[in-house]
Design a protein around this motif. Structure first.
Motif, PDB file in Angstrom:
ATOM      1  N   UNK A 131       0.852  -1.189   0.000  1.00  0.00           N
ATOM      2  CA  UNK A 131       0.000   0.000   0.000  1.00  0.00           C
ATOM      3  C   UNK A 131       0.883   1.232   0.000  1.00  0.00           C
ATOM      4  N   UNK A 132       0.525   2.198  -0.839  1.00  0.00           N
ATOM      5  CA  UNK A 132       1.251   3.465  -0.876  1.00  0.00           C
ATOM      6  C   UNK A 132       0.646   4.435   0.126  1.00  0.00           C
ATOM      7  N   UNK A 133       1.337   5.535   0.368  1.00  0.00           N
ATOM      8  CA  UNK A 133       0.871   6.529   1.332  1.00  0.00           C
ATOM      9  C   UNK A 133      -0.423   7.208   0.896  1.00  0.00           C
ATOM     10  N   UNK A 137      -3.019   0.693  -4.032  1.00  0.00           N
ATOM     11  CA  UNK A 137      -2.437  -0.636  -3.856  1.00  0.00           C
ATOM     12  C   UNK A 137      -1.620  -0.975  -5.096  1.00  0.00           C
ATOM     13  N   UNK A 138      -0.347  -1.304  -4.906  1.00  0.00           N
ATOM     14  CA  UNK A 138       0.519  -1.725  -6.005  1.00  0.00           C
ATOM     15  C   UNK A 138       0.671  -3.239  -5.915  1.00  0.00           C
ATOM     16  N   UNK A 139       0.434  -3.914  -7.036  1.00  0.00           N
ATOM     17  CA  UNK A 139       0.595  -5.360  -7.115  1.00  0.00           C
ATOM     18  C   UNK A 139       1.558  -5.667  -8.250  1.00  0.00           C
ATOM     19  N   UNK A 140       2.529  -6.511  -7.974  1.00  0.00           N
ATOM     20  CA  UNK A 140       3.478  -6.960  -9.003  1.00  0.00           C
ATOM     21  C   UNK A 140       3.316  -8.462  -9.131  1.00  0.00           C
ATOM     22  N   UNK A 141       3.022  -8.915 -10.337  1.00  0.00           N
ATOM     23  CA  UNK A 141       2.920 -10.348 -10.635  1.00  0.00           C
ATOM     24  C   UNK A 141       3.968 -10.672 -11.691  1.00  0.00           C
ATOM     25  N   UNK A 142       4.768 -11.682 -11.422  1.00  0.00           N
ATOM     26  CA  UNK A 142       5.875 -12.034 -12.308  1.00  0.00           C
ATOM     27  C   UNK A 142       5.780 -13.507 -12.685  1.00  0.00           C
ATOM     28  N   UNK A 143       6.119 -13.794 -13.940  1.00  0.00           N
ATOM     29  CA  UNK A 143       6.078 -15.161 -14.440  1.00  0.00           C
ATOM     30  C   UNK A 143       7.487 -15.736 -14.521  1.00  0.00           C
ATOM     31  N   UNK A 144       7.684 -16.845 -13.863  1.00  0.00           N
ATOM     32  CA  UNK A 144       8.899 -17.649 -13.990  1.00  0.00           C
ATOM     33  C   UNK A 144      10.170 -16.933 -13.544  1.00  0.00           C
ATOM     34  N   UNK A 145      10.053 -15.940 -12.685  1.00  0.00           N
ATOM     35  CA  UNK A 145      11.214 -15.294 -12.080  1.00  0.00           C
ATOM     36  C   UNK A 145      10.798 -14.703 -10.740  1.00  0.00           C
ATOM     37  N   UNK A 146      11.633 -14.875  -9.717  1.00  0.00           N
ATOM     38  CA  UNK A 146      11.270 -14.364  -8.391  1.00  0.00           C
ATOM     39  C   UNK A 146      11.312 -12.840  -8.355  1.00  0.00           C
ATOM     40  N   UNK A 147      10.576 -12.274  -7.432  1.00  0.00           N
ATOM     41  CA  UNK A 147      10.591 -10.827  -7.200  1.00  0.00           C
ATOM     42  C   UNK A 147      11.529 -10.593  -6.023  1.00  0.00           C
ATOM     43  N   UNK A 148      12.650  -9.953  -6.297  1.00  0.00           N
ATOM     44  CA  UNK A 148      13.658  -9.719  -5.268  1.00  0.00           C
ATOM     45  C   UNK A 148      13.596  -8.274  -4.780  1.00  0.00           C
TER      46      UNK A 148
END
Length: 166
Positions: A131-133, A137-148
């Motif tokens: 959640x931003x200030x 709401x920010x959502x990041x969905x990634x395929x076949x690679x982790x979110x670091x």
């Protein structure tokens, strides 16, 4: 986080909030953007689709959903809208569900974000939300690679002109 505050315009031609995402100039591949409109014409969300696989489908979807957006209201077990969009774009037809969440603190510039890592039944999908200030709401969905954690350092507000009609 001053860049995360709502803009005010007499007649908005795009979203009335700043879109936090990766600058398309920072990544190879194609970028697509979509708006989620409400019946009254207001913007209920912005989704950016990053095709990093050279035309073979998206690798990442980043969504920005303001408070009140219907796409934020999910029954238990349902995956975020961005995950569903990513899987649909990839032609993945198997049913998936959100299994569990875990909160993790992450630094973004000089600010602390509480990031929710969402475990999805399809193991090739990584998904995080924060959640931003300003309540977006920010959502990041990634395929076949982790979110670091270093991905968050690439997030920045995109120019409003990117989302204006005309």
């Amino acid at each position: 986080m001053s860049f995360l505050r709502r803009r005010s315009a007499a007649t908005p031609t795009g979203p009335d909030f700043d879109v936090l995402a990766m600058d398309p100039a920072d990544w190879p591949g194609n970028l697509g953007a979509g708006l989620l409109p409400a019946a009254d014409g207001s913007c209920q969300g912005v989704f950016l689709r990053y095709d990093l696989f050279g035309g073979r489908g998206p690798a990442m979807v980043i969504g920005n959903l303001p408070e009140g957006s219907p796409a934020r209201e999910l029954p238990d077990g349902q995956v975020p809208f961005e995950v569903a969009q990513l899987l649909a774009a990839l032609g993945h037809e198997e049913p998936v569900e959100a299994l569990e969440t875990e909160d993790t603190p992450v630094m973004h510039e000089d600010n602390l974000l509480i990031v929710r890592r969402i475990k999805i039944s399809e193991s090739r999908v990584s998904c995080v939300q924060f959640d931003r200030s300003d309540g977006v709401l920010v959502t990041i969905a990634s395929w076949d690679r982790p979110i670091t954690d270093d991905l968050y350092q690439l997030l920045k507000p995109l120019p409003a002109e990117m989302f204006q009609q005309g």
